[in-house]
Enzyme design. Structure first.
Site, mmCIF file in Angstrom:
data_model
loop_
_atom_site.group_PDB
_atom_site.id
_atom_site.type_symbol
_atom_site.label_atom_id
_atom_site.label_comp_id
_atom_site.label_asym_id
_atom_site.label_seq_id
_atom_site.Cartn_x
_atom_site.Cartn_y
_atom_site.Cartn_z
ATOM 1 N N GLY A 1 0.822 -1.207 0.000
ATOM 2 C CA GLY A 1 0.000 0.000 0.000
ATOM 3 C C GLY A 1 0.858 1.261 0.000
ATOM 4 O O GLY A 1 2.087 1.200 -0.032
ATOM 5 N N ASP B 1 1.596 -8.975 1.770
ATOM 6 C CA ASP B 1 0.353 -8.323 1.349
ATOM 7 C C ASP B 1 -0.497 -9.417 0.700
ATOM 8 O O ASP B 1 0.034 -10.448 0.269
ATOM 9 C CB ASP B 1 0.660 -7.201 0.338
ATOM 10 N N ASP C 1 -2.728 -12.967 3.812
ATOM 11 C CA ASP C 1 -4.002 -12.288 4.043
ATOM 12 C C ASP C 1 -4.045 -11.826 5.498
ATOM 13 O O ASP C 1 -3.947 -12.662 6.412
ATOM 14 C CB ASP C 1 -5.126 -13.300 3.736
ATOM 15 N N TYR D 1 -14.882 3.907 8.137
ATOM 16 C CA TYR D 1 -13.424 3.930 8.352
ATOM 17 C C TYR D 1 -13.098 4.615 9.683
ATOM 18 O O TYR D 1 -12.347 4.078 10.507
ATOM 19 C CB TYR D 1 -12.792 4.665 7.169
ATOM 20 N N LYS E 1 -11.463 3.033 13.041
ATOM 21 C CA LYS E 1 -10.182 3.515 13.585
ATOM 22 C C LYS E 1 -10.330 3.913 15.057
ATOM 23 O O LYS E 1 -9.452 3.646 15.876
ATOM 24 C CB LYS E 1 -9.656 4.689 12.746
HETATM 25 C C1 AKB Z 1 -8.244 8.879 3.787
HETATM 26 O O1 AKB Z 1 -8.408 9.907 3.109
HETATM 27 O O2 AKB Z 1 -9.131 8.043 3.978
HETATM 28 C C2 AKB Z 1 -6.894 8.649 4.441
HETATM 29 C C3 AKB Z 1 -6.881 9.160 5.850
HETATM 30 C C4 AKB Z 1 -6.916 10.610 6.122
HETATM 31 O O3 AKB Z 1 -6.830 8.386 6.750
HETATM 32 N N1 AKB Z 1 -5.871 9.268 3.680
#
Ligand code: AKB
Length: 320
Positions: free
Chosen positions: A13, A36, A54, A144, A148
């Site tokens: 990545g 990866d 994986d 996301y 996190k």
């Molecule tokens: C995204 O844009 O999703 C990433 C981040 C800010 O974590 N680059």
């Protein structure tokens, strides 16, 4: 040469490629095992050991750790903000399960340290936008961001309950020329340089005045290695650290590019990523990282633009 044996998951990545190459310089090529789910990235070929792995396959991860005598793991595999909104269940599963599994494996296998990245995406539209503090209102609005933030809490929990030495940074948008970004809301700040050199114009998916926290990859890699090498007692937060360098809008980035390519032009067609960006901080207060383990960035917009354009000219074979 340092003694640890390192496993990197998600090595192909945007961060993984450059981090693998940087760690190989410090720890020795054969002591950094890049893995990866994808085929090996061309930039990694010939630089050290590579295996397809994986990040969701706990048995295979444990076997790899045992086989190589791994002591540190960097788990970089994740679905980012824009991709995550298209595939929420998949993003949640990959981002959470890979971390929880690794935290358990780290206890079983007595790993010395784990690195797991967080993001400015943990913040939401109820968070103060300017100089967003390390501890503030946290109500993420993307899958996301939720994954996190939940992950940060799990890291803190495993540290407190089981003594797992896990370290983490809240990355801003990362700008790099070696490896490509994928699926993020901040990716425009990389694409713009490619299109400036290839086409002399760029259509931006965020509006001209969308300010976001950003960082050049050289700083990000250095900071990542620095937090991992800092003595444990300096890591006072086992949630992730705010990690900052600069803040700019597409309009300001365009001005910086125009100092090198005066005819460069930009137009704006904001899409669903605008909503994601609107929920994020515009700038970050990273005093905790600076005070606790000495973080200091080196690149501003002008210095980064000079470096991006000169390196991409060579990579894209653009005549000067
Ligand atoms: C995204 O844009 O999703 C990433 C981040 C800010 O974590 N680059």
């Amino acid at each position: 040469m340092k003694q640890d044996k390192i496993l990197i998951m998600g090595a192909c990545g945007q961060i993984g490629v450059e981090l693998t190459l940087a760690l190989r310089k410090i720890y020795g090529d054969s002591n950094v095992i890049a893995t990866d789910i994808r085929e090996e990235h061309t930039l990694l070929k010939g630089s050290g050991p590579y295996e397809q792995l994986d990040a969701m396959d706990g048995e295979a991860i444990t076997a790899t750790i045992k086989k190589h005598g791994i002591t540190q793991v960097y788990l970089l595999a994740a679905l980012l903000s824009a991709t995550g909104e298209k595939m929420p269940n998949k993003a949640w599963n990959i981002n959470m399960q890979s971390l929880l599994q690794l935290l358990d494996i780290s206890i079983q296998e007595k790993l010395h340290k784990i690195y797991w990245p967080s993001s400015i995406a943990i913040f939401g539209s109820t968070t103060p936008k300017q100089e967003t503090a390390q501890k503030t209102i946290v109500e993420p609005e993307t899958v996301y961001g939720i994954s996190k933030y939940a992950g940060e809490l799990w890291c803190q929990y495993y540290n407190k309950r089981w003594g797992v030495d896990v370290r983490s940074l809240r990355y801003p948008g990362l700008i790099s020329w070696k490896s490509e970004p994928g699926g993020g809301t901040t990716d425009y700040a990389v694409d713009i340089y490619y299109e400036a050199l290839k086409a002399g114009k760029y259509t931006c998916f965020l509006s001209e005045d969308t300010y976001l926290p950003m960082m050049y990859m050289d700083d990000a890699i250095r900071g990542t290695i620095e937090i991992m090498e800092a003595p444990a007692e300096q890591i006072k937060s086992r949630m992730a650290y705010n990690f900052g360098a600069m803040s700019f809008s597409p309009k300001e980035l365009t001005e910086a590019i125009k100092t090198h390519i005066p005819d460069f032009s930009i137009d704006y067609q904001p899409d669903f990523r605008q909503d994601i960006a609107n929920g994020w901080p515009q700038s970050i207060d990273d005093a905790a990282a600076r005070n606790d383990w000495g973080w200091a960035h080196k690149y501003d917009v002008a210095k980064m633009t000079e470096s991006m354009l000169s390196n991409l000219k060579v990579k894209l074979q653009v005549p000067s």
